[in-house]
Design a protein around this motif. Sequence first.
Motif, PDB file in Angstrom:
ATOM      1  N   GLN A   1      -3.376  -4.928  11.368  1.00 52.57           N
ATOM      2  CA  GLN A   1      -1.952  -4.653  11.147  1.00 52.57           C
ATOM      3  C   GLN A   1      -1.176  -5.946  10.956  1.00 52.57           C
ATOM      4  O   GLN A   1      -0.362  -6.060  10.039  1.00 52.57           O
ATOM      5  CB  GLN A   1      -1.378  -3.858  12.323  1.00 52.57           C
ATOM      6  CG  GLN A   1      -1.864  -2.424  12.401  1.00 52.57           C
ATOM      7  CD  GLN A   1      -1.392  -1.724  13.663  1.00 52.57           C
ATOM      8  OE1 GLN A   1      -1.210  -2.354  14.707  1.00 52.57           O
ATOM      9  NE2 GLN A   1      -1.185  -0.408  13.566  1.00 52.57           N
TER      10      GLN A   1
ATOM     11  N   THR B   1      -2.035   0.140   5.888  1.00 58.18           N
ATOM     12  CA  THR B   1      -0.834   0.832   5.438  1.00 58.18           C
ATOM     13  C   THR B   1       0.053   1.146   6.636  1.00 58.18           C
ATOM     14  O   THR B   1      -0.457   1.574   7.673  1.00 58.18           O
ATOM     15  CB  THR B   1      -1.220   2.135   4.717  1.00 58.18           C
ATOM     16  OG1 THR B   1      -2.095   1.815   3.624  1.00 58.18           O
ATOM     17  CG2 THR B   1       0.006   2.868   4.204  1.00 58.18           C
ATOM     18  N   PRO B   2       1.382   0.915   6.536  1.00 56.74           N
ATOM     19  CA  PRO B   2       2.265   1.203   7.672  1.00 56.74           C
ATOM     20  C   PRO B   2       2.104   2.634   8.162  1.00 56.74           C
ATOM     21  O   PRO B   2       1.909   3.565   7.390  1.00 56.74           O
ATOM     22  CB  PRO B   2       3.665   0.972   7.083  1.00 56.74           C
ATOM     23  CG  PRO B   2       3.443   0.001   5.982  1.00 56.74           C
ATOM     24  CD  PRO B   2       2.109   0.352   5.388  1.00 56.74           C
TER      25      PRO B   2
ATOM     26  N   THR C   1      -3.017  -2.825   0.710  1.00 56.70           N
ATOM     27  CA  THR C   1      -3.219  -2.329   2.062  1.00 56.70           C
ATOM     28  C   THR C   1      -4.220  -1.184   2.028  1.00 56.70           C
ATOM     29  O   THR C   1      -4.436  -0.554   0.984  1.00 56.70           O
ATOM     30  CB  THR C   1      -1.902  -1.844   2.692  1.00 56.70           C
ATOM     31  OG1 THR C   1      -1.344  -0.815   1.869  1.00 56.70           O
ATOM     32  CG2 THR C   1      -0.914  -2.992   2.827  1.00 56.70           C
TER      33      THR C   1
ATOM     34  N   GLY D   1      -1.447  -7.529   7.663  1.00 54.81           N
ATOM     35  CA  GLY D   1      -0.867  -6.798   6.543  1.00 54.81           C
ATOM     36  C   GLY D   1      -1.881  -6.034   5.716  1.00 54.81           C
ATOM     37  O   GLY D   1      -1.639  -5.726   4.543  1.00 54.81           O
TER      38      GLY D   1
END
Length: 201
Positions: free
Chosen positions: A45, A51-52, A123, A48
């Motif tokens: 995370q 994926t959020p 991502t 980066g």
Amino acid sequence: MATDDTWIWDGGRVCLDFTNTLRHRWRPTPGETLRNPGDLTLWLQRAGLLTPGIPDPVDAPVLASGRRLREAVDRAVLAVSDGRLPSSSDVVLLNESAAQAPRPAPQITINGGHLEPAGTTTTAPDPATALALIAQDAVDLLLSTEIRRVRVCGADTCALRFLDRSPAHNRRWCSMSRCGNRTKVRLHQARAGRSERTPAD
């Protein structure tokens, strides 16, 4: 659980930052910062690569796979940067890992009247695919001219891997503010100590 200040992001490439999650490689027992599956998820995370949102949880086999990939990247990068070929087993592992994620579509941009490749931010939806992105970055580095600029920090107590992008290609420290200054202070103190012990003429 690891915290944000556990990791150092001075590698210059995500694959080198990943190799640096094993700290103090010069010691008989290096320092593992990816101690559990949660640490790996957090690192991905922070890098980066995920994926959020809430990613799929990392399980023990994915963590073990990530550690194997990390060490294969490290061995291959150090070998090729030294003018040697990586082992066939490391090549197979890198290729198999990199194939697990689609390569991002190339992008272009206009800069100063010239057409240039544009950086892409890729991502992954899950940790396993994020590891594949690290493998792809390692493959790209191994095949690029930048591989000759991979360095190991010159500080005796560091050994972090980094990409030397200095104009003269003579960067010695992973970070001047960390290892460079500390080393200079130690050398200065050592010289001062020797001067104090030397009898005056």
